[in-house]
Design a protein around this motif. Sequence first.
Motif, PDB file in Angstrom:
ATOM      1  N   GLU A   1      -4.584   8.252   2.999  1.00 44.65           N
ATOM      2  CA  GLU A   1      -3.785   7.209   2.348  1.00 44.65           C
ATOM      3  C   GLU A   1      -2.431   7.698   1.854  1.00 44.65           C
TER       4      GLU A   1
ATOM      5  N   GLU B   1     -10.280   9.724   6.539  1.00 46.43           N
ATOM      6  CA  GLU B   1      -9.584   8.599   5.923  1.00 46.43           C
ATOM      7  C   GLU B   1      -8.407   9.136   5.125  1.00 46.43           C
TER       8      GLU B   1
ATOM      9  N   ASP C   1      -4.835  -1.067   9.360  1.00 47.03           N
ATOM     10  CA  ASP C   1      -4.930  -0.610   7.979  1.00 47.03           C
ATOM     11  C   ASP C   1      -3.863   0.457   7.731  1.00 47.03           C
TER      12      ASP C   1
ATOM     13  N   LYS D   1      -7.986  11.308   1.932  1.00 48.27           N
ATOM     14  CA  LYS D   1      -8.673  10.555   0.889  1.00 48.27           C
ATOM     15  C   LYS D   1     -10.169  10.856   0.949  1.00 48.27           C
TER      16      LYS D   1
ATOM     17  N   GLU E   1      -1.358   2.563   5.379  1.00 50.11           N
ATOM     18  CA  GLU E   1      -1.532   3.002   3.998  1.00 50.11           C
ATOM     19  C   GLU E   1      -0.281   3.567   3.329  1.00 50.11           C
ATOM     20  N   ASP E   2       0.641   4.150   4.089  1.00 49.07           N
ATOM     21  CA  ASP E   2       1.808   4.721   3.429  1.00 49.07           C
ATOM     22  C   ASP E   2       2.984   4.778   4.393  1.00 49.07           C
TER      23      ASP E   2
ATOM     24  N   SER F   1      -4.790   4.464   8.162  1.00 52.83           N
ATOM     25  CA  SER F   1      -5.885   5.058   7.398  1.00 52.83           C
ATOM     26  C   SER F   1      -6.705   6.062   8.205  1.00 52.83           C
TER      27      SER F   1
ATOM     28  N   GLU G   1      -1.503   2.306  -5.346  1.00 52.93           N
ATOM     29  CA  GLU G   1      -1.647   2.965  -4.043  1.00 52.93           C
ATOM     30  C   GLU G   1      -0.368   3.629  -3.550  1.00 52.93           C
TER      31      GLU G   1
ATOM     32  N   SER H   1       0.797  -1.225   0.000  1.00 50.18           N
ATOM     33  CA  SER H   1       0.000   0.000   0.000  1.00 50.18           C
ATOM     34  C   SER H   1       0.828   1.273   0.000  1.00 50.18           C
TER      35      SER H   1
ATOM     36  N   SER I   1      -4.611   8.448  -3.193  1.00 52.84           N
ATOM     37  CA  SER I   1      -4.062   7.312  -2.446  1.00 52.84           C
ATOM     38  C   SER I   1      -2.550   7.397  -2.268  1.00 52.84           C
TER      39      SER I   1
ATOM     40  N   ASP J   1      -1.490  -3.162   3.808  1.00 49.47           N
ATOM     41  CA  ASP J   1      -2.588  -2.618   4.611  1.00 49.47           C
ATOM     42  C   ASP J   1      -3.279  -3.618   5.537  1.00 49.47           C
TER      43      ASP J   1
END
Length: 257
Positions: free
Chosen positions: A115, A113, A66, A131, A68-69, A82, A225, A24, A180, A41
Amino acid sequence: MSLGKFDMGNPEKFNMPESLFEISGITFRNGNSDTVYAVQDEEGKLFRLGWKNNRQLHTRFARKGDYEDVAILKDQAVILKSNGFLYTLPLSETVFEESEQTREWKKILPKGEYEGMYADNATDDLYILCKKCPQDDSKDSVTGYIFNPFKDSTNVKTFSIQVDEIKAITGKVSRGFRPSGIAKNPETGDWYILSAVNKLLVVTDKNWKVKDAFPLNGNVFIQPEGIAFDKAGNLYISNEGDDLSNGNILKFKPAAH
């Protein structure tokens, strides 16, 4: 199929191991592409791979979640969850199977949210994009946040990307823009903003004015992503896997190379 200097139709592909099927986010340390740092994720693990060598090493920094980055700010790895929480650990901890120096940052960002994240080591700042956030109507604009948690986590600046400027180039954002990933081109200073939902790569100038929007072919970009540049100006985009494909990282070289 070109975006600026990049030929988007002829990437070099690096297939991910099974542990990074749901990759992700990706980043490099000081733009050095010999080692890819990545998150996926589901697991609270920071992964390291040599380019084209899919034997991965990892360090557990938190429980399942979760994530994401990932970005590297000076000597610290920063992972974005997230919900906007951040997790940081010294890069020196990545030689161990589990980090004993993870810090959790819970309330820097508004509820929402998130990302996409980028670390600018020239200014010592993190850039994080919404996001989907209650304070935004993603049909009109998307808000981003700039701050350094290690210096002053209360001093948070904002910026915004206007969706109408994307619409003027492509109709792929009629239901809103959902970023994302975000990265800065080291050669031009332009921002490259990725959206898996919109299957779109948007380019803005340093002041967030939209310059270009490139539709991404779903056969090539399965679920894009993660995005990063190396110090040579090569562009990398990571994709989660699907029923037919492994997760992967695609490398795009500038035409001049």
